[in-house]
Scaffold this motif. Structure first.
Motif, PDB file in Angstrom:
ATOM      1  N   ILE B  62       0.847  -1.197   0.000  1.00 41.92           N
ATOM      2  CA  ILE B  62       0.000   0.000   0.000  1.00 41.92           C
ATOM      3  C   ILE B  62       0.876   1.239   0.000  1.00 41.92           C
ATOM      4  O   ILE B  62       0.591   2.234  -0.661  1.00 41.92           O
ATOM      5  N   ILE B  66      -1.149   3.282  -4.700  1.00 45.64           N
ATOM      6  CA  ILE B  66      -2.236   2.512  -5.286  1.00 45.64           C
ATOM      7  C   ILE B  66      -2.000   2.252  -6.769  1.00 45.64           C
ATOM      8  O   ILE B  66      -2.382   1.213  -7.304  1.00 45.64           O
ATOM      9  N   ASP B 100      -9.003  -2.165  -4.878  1.00 48.50           N
ATOM     10  CA  ASP B 100      -9.505  -1.254  -3.842  1.00 48.50           C
ATOM     11  C   ASP B 100     -10.112  -2.042  -2.692  1.00 48.50           C
ATOM     12  O   ASP B 100      -9.904  -1.728  -1.523  1.00 48.50           O
ATOM     13  N   VAL B 103      -7.383  -3.646  -0.663  1.00 52.42           N
ATOM     14  CA  VAL B 103      -6.666  -2.631   0.110  1.00 52.42           C
ATOM     15  C   VAL B 103      -7.517  -2.208   1.304  1.00 52.42           C
ATOM     16  O   VAL B 103      -7.022  -2.084   2.435  1.00 52.42           O
ATOM     17  N   PRO B 120      -2.346   6.966  -0.131  1.00 54.29           N
ATOM     18  CA  PRO B 120      -3.471   6.483  -0.928  1.00 54.29           C
ATOM     19  C   PRO B 120      -4.757   6.347  -0.127  1.00 54.29           C
ATOM     20  O   PRO B 120      -5.722   5.798  -0.626  1.00 54.29           O
ATOM     21  N   GLN B 123      -8.055   7.225  -1.642  1.00 54.22           N
ATOM     22  CA  GLN B 123      -8.534   6.384  -2.729  1.00 54.22           C
ATOM     23  C   GLN B 123      -9.452   5.262  -2.262  1.00 54.22           C
ATOM     24  O   GLN B 123     -10.298   4.816  -3.006  1.00 54.22           O
TER      25      GLN B 123
END
Lengths: 143, 304
Positions: B62, B66, B100, B103, B120, B123
């Motif tokens: 991470i 991203i 996504d 993450v 990130p 995001q």
């Protein structure tokens, strides 16, 4: 020695299978096996006595005790339902009662912590090899 | 949990990045792709794949940003990650949504720990990965998906959720997260957990100081087929068990006196009294079948 149990347990297993199917609406007898590996359902007498079956979580106990404590010192057989445990024995300090006495672990008045299974669940070791077969051999594989 | 997660999601919405509903739908999409494609490796951590929700494994990735993660997912990454996880027909946007989702799950796994990855964060904050999946579309409908492993008692299918006691029971994951994982059974490596002193199960019912007399003796059993020979370690067994648990009822303590077959084990006899019921199951072939046979030319192959 065989996978299936002969005689008396059949009626129970069949009835249980029916109830489980209705209750869970699941896949056949073992439901969808989501419970923890090695959880033992003990339903020797519970259903008949109007109590929920007992669920014994191996994982929880093996964090706290080695196998030997129960299986050698306390005399638990290596077989689900193979110990004729009843509340009198437990209250007298045998089997579960050796620890569940309010001293080492919480005591017998906490009925619902052990008797927590879905009514009608047959005696079994959850997620055992036999249960993990994608196609179940027969009703109530109990080993 | 929902509530805490909504706050960043709302913040996002206010910033005008994406309305809440869209973020949520995006996450659903990501989860669906994950369940269809990524789950094959990323649930069990196969070939070094970072596992879903494993904050530690994901943290450095991470941190790399991203875009680097998108790149790896779309184009593949050595040694084992194929482009788009092998599902080349899936649109780029969906693969990104799956990234996504993973993450976000890793951040859920890390939950509190402050810094981690600030960059990130914007995001990939959105909502909880707890949407119901269409079962008919699952990756392998006869295989239990990762999301169904180690459920809390009220959801495990055998505990009665109507029973008050059920809700007082400890959820397995609460404990398992701190223990070394394995690929089968409880998905906990119990032997390692004991060796590393992560658990301290008592040897005696009442005396916490009592310790086992561990016997370090390996028994090698030569097997007939092509599988490696079996090495049976007394050491790991005597750490948990008493001699009388196995001898003489299950195993006669004498070389050559015991007939053992996988058929018997699968039916719950011999090793199968525990392995396949409570100790690691028979799917883990090579934990036992661990000793390579002497490799020799084919004509001498009968020697074993």
């Amino acid at each position: 020695m065989t996978i299936r149990h002969p005689g008396a347990s059949w009626r129970g297993a069949l009835a249980a299978a029916l109830v489980v199917t209705i209750c869970i609406g699941g896949i056949g007898t073992s439901g969808d096996a989501r419970a923890e590996y090695a959880d033992v359902v003990i339903n020797n007498y519970s259903d008949a006595a109007g109590m929920r079956p007992v669920i014994f979580p191996h994982w929880f106990h093996r964090i706290r005790f080695r196998c030997k404590v129960c299986h050698a010192d306390l005399g638990f057989q290596f077989k689900a339902g193979g110990n004729e445990i009843n509340m009198v024995k437990i209250i007298d300090g045998q089997f579960c009662g050796a620890c569940h006495n309010g001293d080492i672990a919480w005591s017998v008045e906490n009925c619902n912590l052990c008797h927590s299974g879905k009514p009608g669940t047959p005696t079994q070791v959850h997620e055992s090899t036999i249960q993990k077969l994608a196609i179940q051999p027969q009703a109530g594989g109990q080993q | 949990m929902n509530r805490t997660l909504r706050i960043p999601a709302l913040a996002l919405a206010i910033l005008g990045c994406a309305p809440f509903g869209a973020a949520h739908a995006q996450n659903d999409k990501g989860k669906a792709i994950y369940d269809k494609v990524c789950v094959a490796c990323h649930s069990a951590g196969i070939a070094g794949a970072p596992k879903l929700g494993d904050a530690k494994a994901w943290e450095p990735r991470i941190k790399a940003g991203i875009d680097a993660l998108y790149e790896s997912a779309l184009k593949g990454k050595a040694p084992a990650m194929p482009a788009k996880g092998g599902a080349t027909d899936v649109p780029d946007a969906d693969i990104k949504a799956a990234v996504d989702y993973m993450v976000a799950a890793a951040k859920d796994g890390a939950s509190a720990p402050a810094a981690a990855a600030a960059a990130p964060a914007a995001q990939a904050a959105p909502a909880a990965p707890t949407t119901p999946r269409p079962a008919a579309l699952s990756f392998n409908r006869l295989l239990k998906p990762a999301s169904k492993r180690n459920p809390p008692p009220p959801e495990d299918g055998i505990h009665d959720p109507d029973n008050d006691g059920t809700h007082a029971l400890q959820p397995p994951l609460q404990v398992f997260e701190s223990l070394p994982r394995s690929n089968a059974g409880n998905r906990v490596d119990w032997v390692k957990a004991l060796d590393n002193n992560l658990i301290a199960p008592r040897w005696d019912r009442t005396d916490p100081a009592a310790a086992p007399v561990v016997m370090d003796l390996n028994i090698v059993r030569e097997v007939k087929g092509s599988m490696p020979d079996v090495v049976y370690p007394h050491k790991q067994h005597t750490a948990w068990l008493d001699c009388s648990n196995c001898h003489p009822q299950i195993f006669i303590p004498q070389k050559g006196a015991n007939q053992i077959s996988m058929a018997a084990i699968l039916l719950g006899q011999k090793c199968g009294v525990c392995h396949g019921k409570v100790a690691f199951p028979v799917s883990e072939c090579r934990i036992c079948h661990s000793k390579k046979k002497n490799v020799m030319p084919v004509k001498n192959a009968q020697a074993n």
